[in-house]
Design a protein around this motif. Structure first.
Motif, PDB file in Angstrom:
ATOM      1  N   ASN A   6      11.383   3.608   2.020  1.00  0.00           N
ATOM      2  CA  ASN A   6      12.827   3.835   2.112  1.00  0.00           C
ATOM      3  C   ASN A   6      13.151   4.959   3.078  1.00  0.00           C
ATOM      4  O   ASN A   6      14.139   4.902   3.821  1.00  0.00           O
ATOM      5  CB  ASN A   6      13.402   4.152   0.732  1.00  0.00           C
ATOM      6  CG  ASN A   6      13.404   2.934  -0.171  1.00  0.00           C
ATOM      7  OD1 ASN A   6      13.454   1.803   0.312  1.00  0.00           O
ATOM      8  ND2 ASN A   6      13.361   3.156  -1.479  1.00  0.00           N
ATOM      9  N   ALA A   7      12.317   5.994   3.093  1.00  0.00           N
ATOM     10  CA  ALA A   7      12.544   7.115   4.012  1.00  0.00           C
ATOM     11  C   ALA A   7      12.380   6.657   5.458  1.00  0.00           C
ATOM     12  O   ALA A   7      13.156   7.053   6.339  1.00  0.00           O
ATOM     13  CB  ALA A   7      11.567   8.247   3.691  1.00  0.00           C
ATOM     14  N   ILE A   8      11.393   5.795   5.704  1.00  0.00           N
ATOM     15  CA  ILE A   8      11.186   5.263   7.053  1.00  0.00           C
ATOM     16  C   ILE A   8      12.376   4.413   7.473  1.00  0.00           C
ATOM     17  O   ILE A   8      12.851   4.496   8.610  1.00  0.00           O
ATOM     18  CB  ILE A   8       9.879   4.445   7.110  1.00  0.00           C
ATOM     19  CG1 ILE A   8       8.672   5.358   6.912  1.00  0.00           C
ATOM     20  CG2 ILE A   8       9.771   3.689   8.435  1.00  0.00           C
ATOM     21  CD1 ILE A   8       7.357   4.616   6.790  1.00  0.00           C
ATOM     22  N   ARG A   9      12.886   3.579   6.546  1.00  0.00           N
ATOM     23  CA  ARG A   9      14.044   2.748   6.852  1.00  0.00           C
ATOM     24  C   ARG A   9      15.252   3.592   7.239  1.00  0.00           C
ATOM     25  O   ARG A   9      15.990   3.268   8.179  1.00  0.00           O
ATOM     26  CB  ARG A   9      14.404   1.885   5.638  1.00  0.00           C
ATOM     27  CG  ARG A   9      13.469   0.705   5.418  1.00  0.00           C
ATOM     28  CD  ARG A   9      13.853  -0.016   4.149  1.00  0.00           C
ATOM     29  NE  ARG A   9      13.052  -1.204   3.946  1.00  0.00           N
ATOM     30  CZ  ARG A   9      13.060  -1.911   2.820  1.00  0.00           C
ATOM     31  NH1 ARG A   9      13.830  -1.532   1.795  1.00  0.00           N
ATOM     32  NH2 ARG A   9      12.303  -2.999   2.720  1.00  0.00           N
ATOM     33  N   LYS A  10      15.475   4.686   6.503  1.00  0.00           N
ATOM     34  CA  LYS A  10      16.621   5.552   6.791  1.00  0.00           C
ATOM     35  C   LYS A  10      16.505   6.141   8.196  1.00  0.00           C
ATOM     36  O   LYS A  10      17.472   6.221   8.953  1.00  0.00           O
ATOM     37  CB  LYS A  10      16.725   6.664   5.758  1.00  0.00           C
ATOM     38  CG  LYS A  10      17.198   6.176   4.395  1.00  0.00           C
ATOM     39  CD  LYS A  10      17.284   7.332   3.409  1.00  0.00           C
ATOM     40  CE  LYS A  10      17.745   6.840   2.050  1.00  0.00           C
ATOM     41  NZ  LYS A  10      17.832   7.971   1.069  1.00  0.00           N
ATOM     42  N   VAL A  14       0.815  -1.217   0.000  1.00  0.00           N
ATOM     43  CA  VAL A  14       0.000   0.000   0.000  1.00  0.00           C
ATOM     44  C   VAL A  14       0.847   1.265   0.000  1.00  0.00           C
ATOM     45  O   VAL A  14       0.582   2.214  -0.743  1.00  0.00           O
ATOM     46  CB  VAL A  14      -0.948   0.001   1.218  1.00  0.00           C
ATOM     47  CG1 VAL A  14      -1.722   1.310   1.292  1.00  0.00           C
ATOM     48  CG2 VAL A  14      -1.915  -1.182   1.131  1.00  0.00           C
ATOM     49  N   ILE A  15       1.903   1.265   0.818  1.00  0.00           N
ATOM     50  CA  ILE A  15       2.727   2.471   0.974  1.00  0.00           C
ATOM     51  C   ILE A  15       3.728   2.552  -0.177  1.00  0.00           C
ATOM     52  O   ILE A  15       4.390   1.564  -0.498  1.00  0.00           O
ATOM     53  CB  ILE A  15       3.477   2.440   2.316  1.00  0.00           C
ATOM     54  CG1 ILE A  15       2.476   2.332   3.469  1.00  0.00           C
ATOM     55  CG2 ILE A  15       4.359   3.659   2.481  1.00  0.00           C
ATOM     56  CD1 ILE A  15       3.130   2.162   4.827  1.00  0.00           C
ATOM     57  N   PRO A  16       3.886   3.715  -0.798  1.00  0.00           N
ATOM     58  CA  PRO A  16       4.848   3.881  -1.892  1.00  0.00           C
ATOM     59  C   PRO A  16       6.277   3.546  -1.435  1.00  0.00           C
ATOM     60  O   PRO A  16       6.646   3.779  -0.282  1.00  0.00           O
ATOM     61  CB  PRO A  16       4.717   5.368  -2.255  1.00  0.00           C
ATOM     62  CG  PRO A  16       3.344   5.728  -1.819  1.00  0.00           C
ATOM     63  CD  PRO A  16       3.076   4.926  -0.580  1.00  0.00           C
ATOM     64  N   GLY A  17       7.070   3.000  -2.362  1.00  0.00           N
ATOM     65  CA  GLY A  17       8.430   2.590  -2.047  1.00  0.00           C
ATOM     66  C   GLY A  17       9.284   3.720  -1.517  1.00  0.00           C
ATOM     67  O   GLY A  17      10.143   3.520  -0.643  1.00  0.00           O
ATOM     68  N   SER A  18       9.102   4.934  -2.017  1.00  0.00           N
ATOM     69  CA  SER A  18       9.912   6.071  -1.569  1.00  0.00           C
ATOM     70  C   SER A  18       9.684   6.362  -0.090  1.00  0.00           C
ATOM     71  O   SER A  18      10.609   6.709   0.648  1.00  0.00           O
ATOM     72  CB  SER A  18       9.592   7.311  -2.409  1.00  0.00           C
ATOM     73  OG  SER A  18       8.201   7.627  -2.308  1.00  0.00           O
TER      74      SER A  18
END
Length: 321
Positions: free
Chosen positions: A310-314, A303-307
């Motif tokens: 990735n921002a959450i992971r960072k 559901v959540i866009p990949g960008s």
């Protein structure tokens, strides 16, 4: 190094004397106190007793009915590696074998609740996981008690039986035949943790059957066999942590099986079908919460866009959330 692993009681006996007892004497030698207390402690803590792995790249126990096995000790324990490759162990092997030799198998295992292992020898050939007859290669089994063993489940052997065991080509020997013909030759080894039993692999032996809820016995075992072109591929595959290797002499590399085929899978053959019902139930309790979490994460990623992911992971890696 050997002085840190072993007791003086084990290292003080001449290797040649031990090898002679295995080859032309009773076929075995027992040391009631071979491992140092520190070594026993290290071996009992290699892996948590609850480390049954599912879809996990690490190494851990497998379960086969009332026994748990850890078949890759040389990948997990520096102490196991140091014991197997010690000058003391290899010295005994040099006096026993006339030709090059290598490790065939090694494992830590725990028996609990009940067991009835038939009388057998360890000079077995395999085709995959299937028994494929006996071989005549010289071999030595080293078995260390990591638990105190008294009245329940002690190791038993038939003194001198390596001289005639080849008469039987079946995998196991009948309890009735042994009881009727060799009862007076049975040796039962009751000893504290740290004890060592060394046997000719052609010697008939077993662990005494038992049925005692709550009982557990932890053991470390490994087997060394002669190398022969007649039985290429004999022995189990070995996983090895290269960080443990502090000597790379030709003898050590041959001993560890470098450059040699090893066709046997790790013992024993296991699957969900070899687990007891309460083990399966316990596993399900562990898996279900993780499965729900995994499903939620998978749906969120859809559901959540990949960008944004990735921002959450960072931010997670930087410790900001």
């Amino acid at each position: 190094m050997d002085s840190l692993l072993f007791t003086d009681a084990f290292t003080s006996v001449e290797a040649e004397t031990i090898a002679r007892e295995l080859k032309s004497g009773p076929g075995y030698h027992v040391f009631g106190n071979a491992l140092s207390p520190e070594t026993v402690s290290a071996l009992t803590n290699i892996v948590s007793s609850d480390s049954l792995l599912v879809n996990n790249n690490n190494l851990g126990y497998v379960r086969a009915y009332w026994t748990k096995y850890l078949s890759h000790t040389l990948a997990l324990s520096k102490e196991c590696y140091d014991i197997i490759t010690s000058e003391r162990i290899r010295g005994i092997c040099r006096h026993f074998f006339d030709n090059p030799f290598k490790i065939s198998n090694q494992r830590v295992y725990e028996t609990h609740t009940r067991s009835h292992l038939p009388w057998h020898t360890d000079n077995n050939l395999q085709a995959g996981n299937a028994y494929n007859g006996k071989h005549d290669l010289p071999g030595i089994m080293f078995l260390f008690y990591l638990s105190d063993v008294s009245d329940t489940n002690p190791f038993q052997l038939i003194a001198g039986s390596y001289r005639w065991s080849e008469q039987n080509t079946e995998r196991f020997f009948s309890d009735k035949v042994i009881e009727q013909n060799y009862k007076d030759d049975i040796v039962t080894v009751r000893a504290p943790k740290g004890a060592l039993i060394i046997c000719n692999t052609h010697l008939i032996h077993r662990a005494e059957p038992f049925n005692r809820p709550g009982f557990k016995r932890l053991t470390y075992l490994f087997q060394i066999d002669e190398i022969s072109t007649r039985h290429e591929g004999h022995g189990e595959k070995i996983l090895l942590n290269p960080a443990f290797v502090n000597e790379t002499s030709p003898e050590i590399l041959t001993y560890l099986g470098f450059g040699q085929k090893a066709d046997y899978p790790a013992f024993p053959e296991t699957s969900v079908s070899t687990m007891l019902p309460h083990d399966i139930a316990s596993l399900q309790k562990d898996i279900l919460p993780k499965a729900v979490k995994g499903l939620a994460v998978s749906l969120a990623r859809r559901v959540i866009p990949g960008s944004i992911v990735n921002a959450i992971r960072k931010k997670i890696h930087k410790g900001s959330i």
